[in-house]
Design a protein around this motif. Structure first.
Motif, mmCIF file in Angstrom:
data_model
loop_
_atom_site.group_PDB
_atom_site.id
_atom_site.type_symbol
_atom_site.label_atom_id
_atom_site.label_comp_id
_atom_site.label_asym_id
_atom_site.label_seq_id
_atom_site.Cartn_x
_atom_site.Cartn_y
_atom_site.Cartn_z
ATOM 1 N N TYR A 155 -13.613 -28.064 0.180
ATOM 2 C CA TYR A 155 -12.873 -27.358 -0.867
ATOM 3 C C TYR A 155 -12.154 -28.323 -1.800
ATOM 4 O O TYR A 155 -12.062 -28.081 -3.012
ATOM 5 C CB TYR A 155 -11.865 -26.397 -0.242
ATOM 6 C CG TYR A 155 -12.433 -25.049 0.113
ATOM 7 C CD1 TYR A 155 -12.295 -23.963 -0.746
ATOM 8 C CD2 TYR A 155 -13.104 -24.834 1.317
ATOM 9 C CE1 TYR A 155 -12.802 -22.709 -0.416
ATOM 10 C CE2 TYR A 155 -13.614 -23.595 1.662
ATOM 11 C CZ TYR A 155 -13.458 -22.532 0.787
ATOM 12 O OH TYR A 155 -13.975 -21.302 1.108
ATOM 13 N N ALA B 252 -14.262 -26.501 -9.675
ATOM 14 C CA ALA B 252 -14.090 -25.089 -10.006
ATOM 15 C C ALA B 252 -14.830 -24.275 -8.946
ATOM 16 O O ALA B 252 -15.661 -24.808 -8.195
ATOM 17 C CB ALA B 252 -14.642 -24.784 -11.397
ATOM 18 N N PHE B 253 -14.515 -22.974 -8.909
ATOM 19 C CA PHE B 253 -15.107 -22.081 -7.917
ATOM 20 C C PHE B 253 -15.772 -20.895 -8.609
ATOM 21 O O PHE B 253 -15.291 -20.401 -9.635
ATOM 22 C CB PHE B 253 -14.042 -21.566 -6.946
ATOM 23 C CG PHE B 253 -13.414 -22.630 -6.107
ATOM 24 C CD1 PHE B 253 -14.031 -23.095 -4.958
ATOM 25 C CD2 PHE B 253 -12.199 -23.200 -6.475
ATOM 26 C CE1 PHE B 253 -13.452 -24.086 -4.186
ATOM 27 C CE2 PHE B 253 -11.607 -24.187 -5.716
ATOM 28 C CZ PHE B 253 -12.236 -24.636 -4.559
ATOM 29 N N PHE C 195 -17.433 -16.991 -7.691
ATOM 30 C CA PHE C 195 -17.426 -15.942 -6.673
ATOM 31 C C PHE C 195 -18.170 -14.703 -7.143
ATOM 32 O O PHE C 195 -18.228 -14.403 -8.340
ATOM 33 C CB PHE C 195 -15.988 -15.496 -6.362
ATOM 34 C CG PHE C 195 -15.121 -16.543 -5.761
ATOM 35 C CD1 PHE C 195 -15.220 -16.884 -4.427
ATOM 36 C CD2 PHE C 195 -14.161 -17.182 -6.537
ATOM 37 C CE1 PHE C 195 -14.399 -17.843 -3.871
ATOM 38 C CE2 PHE C 195 -13.334 -18.144 -5.992
ATOM 39 C CZ PHE C 195 -13.454 -18.480 -4.648
ATOM 40 N N TYR D 299 -14.424 -12.495 -4.104
ATOM 41 C CA TYR D 299 -13.253 -12.810 -4.920
ATOM 42 C C TYR D 299 -12.058 -11.958 -4.499
ATOM 43 O O TYR D 299 -10.940 -12.469 -4.332
ATOM 44 C CB TYR D 299 -13.563 -12.581 -6.394
ATOM 45 C CG TYR D 299 -12.359 -12.748 -7.292
ATOM 46 C CD1 TYR D 299 -11.955 -14.008 -7.714
ATOM 47 C CD2 TYR D 299 -11.617 -11.640 -7.695
ATOM 48 C CE1 TYR D 299 -10.840 -14.158 -8.528
ATOM 49 C CE2 TYR D 299 -10.502 -11.781 -8.507
ATOM 50 C CZ TYR D 299 -10.112 -13.045 -8.924
ATOM 51 O OH TYR D 299 -9.004 -13.193 -9.711
ATOM 52 N N LEU E 237 -7.948 -23.698 -4.012
ATOM 53 C CA LEU E 237 -8.283 -22.438 -4.677
ATOM 54 C C LEU E 237 -7.228 -22.025 -5.692
ATOM 55 O O LEU E 237 -7.555 -21.507 -6.764
ATOM 56 C CB LEU E 237 -8.461 -21.343 -3.628
ATOM 57 C CG LEU E 237 -9.736 -21.408 -2.780
ATOM 58 C CD1 LEU E 237 -9.633 -20.462 -1.593
ATOM 59 C CD2 LEU E 237 -10.956 -21.070 -3.621
ATOM 60 N N LYS F 292 -11.276 -20.559 -11.482
ATOM 61 C CA LYS F 292 -12.089 -19.654 -10.694
ATOM 62 C C LYS F 292 -12.872 -18.751 -11.645
ATOM 63 O O LYS F 292 -12.304 -18.233 -12.618
ATOM 64 C CB LYS F 292 -11.197 -18.819 -9.771
ATOM 65 C CG LYS F 292 -10.556 -19.646 -8.661
ATOM 66 C CD LYS F 292 -9.396 -18.920 -7.996
ATOM 67 C CE LYS F 292 -8.154 -18.873 -8.885
ATOM 68 N NZ LYS F 292 -7.513 -20.187 -9.068
ATOM 69 N N TYR F 293 -14.149 -18.564 -11.344
ATOM 70 C CA TYR F 293 -15.019 -17.713 -12.146
ATOM 71 C C TYR F 293 -15.600 -16.649 -11.232
ATOM 72 O O TYR F 293 -16.064 -16.942 -10.126
ATOM 73 C CB TYR F 293 -16.133 -18.539 -12.790
ATOM 74 C CG TYR F 293 -15.603 -19.631 -13.697
ATOM 75 C CD1 TYR F 293 -15.330 -19.377 -15.037
ATOM 76 C CD2 TYR F 293 -15.348 -20.905 -13.202
ATOM 77 C CE1 TYR F 293 -14.816 -20.368 -15.868
ATOM 78 C CE2 TYR F 293 -14.834 -21.910 -14.021
ATOM 79 C CZ TYR F 293 -14.570 -21.635 -15.344
ATOM 80 O OH TYR F 293 -14.059 -22.611 -16.159
ATOM 81 N N TRP G 87 -5.491 -13.044 -9.955
ATOM 82 C CA TRP G 87 -5.402 -14.412 -9.444
ATOM 83 C C TRP G 87 -5.374 -15.363 -10.636
ATOM 84 O O TRP G 87 -6.244 -15.303 -11.515
ATOM 85 C CB TRP G 87 -6.593 -14.702 -8.550
ATOM 86 C CG TRP G 87 -6.392 -15.797 -7.544
ATOM 87 C CD1 TRP G 87 -5.297 -16.581 -7.365
ATOM 88 C CD2 TRP G 87 -7.340 -16.205 -6.558
ATOM 89 N NE1 TRP G 87 -5.490 -17.467 -6.336
ATOM 90 C CE2 TRP G 87 -6.747 -17.253 -5.817
ATOM 91 C CE3 TRP G 87 -8.637 -15.802 -6.238
ATOM 92 C CZ2 TRP G 87 -7.400 -17.900 -4.768
ATOM 93 C CZ3 TRP G 87 -9.291 -16.433 -5.190
ATOM 94 C CH2 TRP G 87 -8.675 -17.475 -4.465
ATOM 95 N N THR H 113 -8.339 -17.286 -13.538
ATOM 96 C CA THR H 113 -9.610 -16.617 -13.252
ATOM 97 C C THR H 113 -10.264 -16.177 -14.556
ATOM 98 O O THR H 113 -9.612 -15.597 -15.424
ATOM 99 C CB THR H 113 -9.400 -15.383 -12.359
ATOM 100 O OG1 THR H 113 -8.945 -15.785 -11.079
ATOM 101 C CG2 THR H 113 -10.708 -14.609 -12.196
#
Length: 212
Positions: free
Chosen positions: A52, A57-58, A60, A65, A86, A91-92, A103, A106
């Protein structure tokens, strides 16, 4: 960025309910959740924590998510390296229904459907950086693999046969060649298999005599 997908799977390929049962599992009659969690030890968890931390970037699917946002998003960064990663990085989420993500940091992708999502993912991958990481998100993972958008697949294969539940790969689907670039067995038997995705597999053209 390189798109990496990290999936916990059983020996029979199940990914559903690895961490526990959720309401949608109960509604569909799935009762075998939580099969992966008892198999993680300090060494395998150290790998996950480090993984992690590598993310720039993440990405989901909507269901994952929501689960992550309610759990990791509510946790203080100091409580876990996973929460710290995180909560502090972009976050996408691929969704056609999410309009007001709670969040922080996002961005919703693919509101117009599959072609929009593919273009958005390709645009993210074209950005400078290290890893765009997908964790879990089985339905999205299958879609990304089908569209050959995944660069590396990290399978954490747990020594258990679940015998029920959604599987990573469908009974019939796209074929793909995989190049093993890393492997490791952890003390409780979880096996890490890191694959680089290639094109189609090679098939033997030998003719098998059914009467032989």
């Amino acid at each position: 960025m390189k798109l990496t997908a990290t999936i916990q799977v059983s020996v029979d390929g199940v990914l559903q309910g690895n961490g526990g049962l959720h309401e949608i599992d109960r509604r569909t009659g799935f009762e075998r959740g939580g099969w992966a969690r008892p198999l993680f030890d300090s060494e395998s968890m150290a790998y996950v924590d480090e993984l992690y931390q590598r993310a720039d970037a993440f990405l989901f699917g909507r269901r994952t998510y929501d689960v992550f946002a309610s759990y990791w998003g509510a946790m203080a960064n100091e409580a876990s390296p996973i929460a710290a990663a995180l909560n502090s990085r972009p976050k996408y989420v691929a969704s056609t229904t999410l309009t007001d993500p709670v969040w922080a940091d996002t961005t919703v992708l693919g509101s117009g459907g599959g072609s929009d999502l593919a273009a958005a993912v390709r645009e993210l991958k074209a950005r400078p950086g290290g890893e765009l990481q997908l964790h879990g998100s089985g339905e999205l993972a299958r879609w990304l693999l089908e569209h050959r958008l995944v660069d590396e697949l990290n399978l954490l294969v747990c020594p258990v046969v679940v015998g029920d539940g959604a599987r990573l790969f469908p009974e019939r689907g796209l074929d793909m060649a995989l190049e093993l670039v890393e492997s490791h067995v952890y003390p409780k038997g979880i096996t890490l298999l890191v694959y680089r995705l290639g094109g189609r597999p090679e098939y033997t053209r030998d003719v098998v005599d059914a009467d032989a």
